[in-house]
Write an enzyme that holds these catalytic residues in place. Sequence first.
Site, PDB file in Angstrom:
ATOM      1  N   HIS A 158      -1.531  -3.076   0.438  1.00  0.00           N
ATOM      2  CA  HIS A 158      -2.289  -2.435  -0.641  1.00  0.00           C
ATOM      3  C   HIS A 158      -3.522  -3.261  -1.029  1.00  0.00           C
ATOM      4  CE1 HIS A 158       1.063   0.130  -0.547  1.00  0.00           C
ATOM      5  NE2 HIS A 158       1.750  -0.310  -1.574  1.00  0.00           N
ATOM      6  N   GLN A 160       1.863   4.610   5.111  1.00  0.00           N
ATOM      7  CA  GLN A 160       0.519   4.414   4.561  1.00  0.00           C
ATOM      8  C   GLN A 160      -0.528   5.247   5.296  1.00  0.00           C
ATOM      9  OE1 GLN A 160       0.534   3.036   1.783  1.00  0.00           O
ATOM     10  NE2 GLN A 160       2.565   2.116   1.930  1.00  0.00           N
ATOM     11  N   ASP A 178      15.757   2.341   5.119  1.00  0.00           N
ATOM     12  CA  ASP A 178      14.718   3.091   4.417  1.00  0.00           C
ATOM     13  C   ASP A 178      14.997   3.157   2.913  1.00  0.00           C
ATOM     14  OD1 ASP A 178      12.441   5.081   4.402  1.00  0.00           O
ATOM     15  OD2 ASP A 178      14.039   6.368   3.644  1.00  0.00           O
ATOM     16  N   GLU A 227      13.191  -1.677   3.221  1.00  0.00           N
ATOM     17  CA  GLU A 227      11.970  -1.129   2.628  1.00  0.00           C
ATOM     18  C   GLU A 227      12.312  -0.881   1.169  1.00  0.00           C
ATOM     19  OE1 GLU A 227       9.147   2.725   2.145  1.00  0.00           O
ATOM     20  OE2 GLU A 227      11.259   2.877   2.658  1.00  0.00           O
ATOM     21  N   ASN A 274       1.342   9.574   4.812  1.00  0.00           N
ATOM     22  CA  ASN A 274       1.404  10.133   3.465  1.00  0.00           C
ATOM     23  C   ASN A 274       0.021  10.337   2.858  1.00  0.00           C
ATOM     24  OD1 ASN A 274       4.193  10.500   3.210  1.00  0.00           O
ATOM     25  ND2 ASN A 274       4.504   8.339   2.706  1.00  0.00           N
TER      26      ASN A 274
END
Length: 611
Positions: free
Chosen positions: A339, A406, A279, A310, A409
Amino acid sequence: MTSTPLSKFLQPEEMILTDVGPCLHERGVTYRVWALGHVSVVALIEKQNGTRHTNVLRQAKESGYFYGSDPDGEAGDLYSFSIDGAPPIPDFASHFQPQGVHGPSQVIDSKAYLWTTKDWKRPTWNGHVVYECHVGTFTPEGTFQAAVGKLSHLSSLGITAIELMPLADWAGEKNWGYDGVMPFAPSHSYGTPDDLRAFVDACHAHGIAVILDVVFNHLGPEGNFSHQYSDYYFYQGKDNPWGQNFNLDGPHSGPVRAFLRQNIRYWLDEFRIDGFRMDATHAVPDSSPVHLLAEIADLVHDWGGFIIAEDERNNREILEPLVRNGWNFDAVWADDFHHVMRVSQTREQQFYYSMFCGSAEEIAQTLKQGWLYSGQVSPLHKKPRGTPCNDFSPERFVYCISNHDQVGNRPLGDRLHHTISPAAYRACSLFLCLVPYTPLFFMGQEWGCTSPFLYFVDMPEELGSKIAEGRKRELLEAKFVTDPADFKKMSDPNSPKTFSRSKLDWEEISQDDHRRLLDLYRAGLKLRMELFGGFNPPRTCWHVESKQSTVIIHYQIGGRCIEVSLHSRMRKADVIKNGRVLLRSNAPEFSDAAATEGPETVVVEVGGPKI
């Protein structure tokens, strides 16, 4: 009761002297602690019959390592430590916390579990289809045992690896897992350590590798006893947004690095974990000659496993080999694809979405490279972002249109299919199934689940309120929320309802609209296996182009010419040109009313020149 000399109970080859935590062996239990800065450590032990005794640990040459052996020790013993006469606390390297992180630790016999997958061998990192899963919300029961019952679903879907969100035990009963405070103890909320072993065993029996999400950039705010063992575990005054960083390059950092390496060995050895997702590696500072994460990658590879980062920086150093001063990771989450795909469908421009326009050209450029930003100036950061990456093979980039970050959050935890049209979601889904990179799916997306994935915790009331307020402040600062009045719609992270609302409803699969979407995912991944043969197609086998509002991946593989086209608006007349349609996201079997116009992904086998 005083301790017996360590050498009487353990031969040197039986134990790495820098390892910590309980060591169960045929001559009892050896307790091992690193408590630099302290002069005494006493183990307080409770047998299963209720009798209690103490064991004084001895320090080895002022190293901070304390050892003590209990000849009567056995699996099931509960224990805690008193350091310099202070009240007892659980073992920071505990293997299980049956009463939660504030309770005593328990000695576990890791060899008692009889593995059924005798021929199991860790797979290489190529050709995987990954499924990210939060154990607590994956099933109504939220346990390892219940998750076993869903493995046939994953296998029939075409999943080859399941990625478990962090398991290191945390305060309370429910959490995403990123507030873990017991790095070696699987969450008691999900079951026992043997329940986890049985889950991993069942995954391997289904041909599914197990990836564990690991957090080395901070510990949670509640139930963290590390400072009571030693102030040297963490940097002083060097915090990241989530907490303090481990001390990787400061005074007395050697035992801390050994602690984290041991943690990885533990999951590999004791639970047969196949690989790791590390992470937020951009938040793990280390100025040592060799970064700790590079050491860990080397360790994982020695065990035949794989490791994924990540990292928001688009930094090729992560993937570079050690001889080029890289970390030698096998893959990295490439969020640019998520994105640009999301912006192409929603036109969102808040926070990091402001770096993307979502055009077909931008999607194509991302696909050509691996990530989009490879040195261009980011309009958000006002400086160059990323490094070139198109020389790396495609399996080294993990692509998704949804993951826990995604979705969770977002202020309302809404998933992509909650936001865009069914046709658009089908088009994005099928396209993801057939990209040359490593696809990752977030649990429930394959049938368009109705449940959100919300941010939830289980903290003491005052701390829970602070966390909720801090989250609102972060969303405002990031401009994910611009009107404070919108916070009225947000769920309280500490409310039990927030957790229960995030659970998947598996009954939905029987409903026609959900079943049809699931059929599309299955068909897409079946075609992926047919075309690619269980591997990521090398860059020499494909190229990408964009035409107005269409992105096309041209494959020349196995003697076949295949076009995978993502159309932002499709007309029926455009579907069939000079080839045979293999799959359409708007085909009647996947849609309640076959669309003649609108977004669509079409897979066609055509003739034509080789790439």
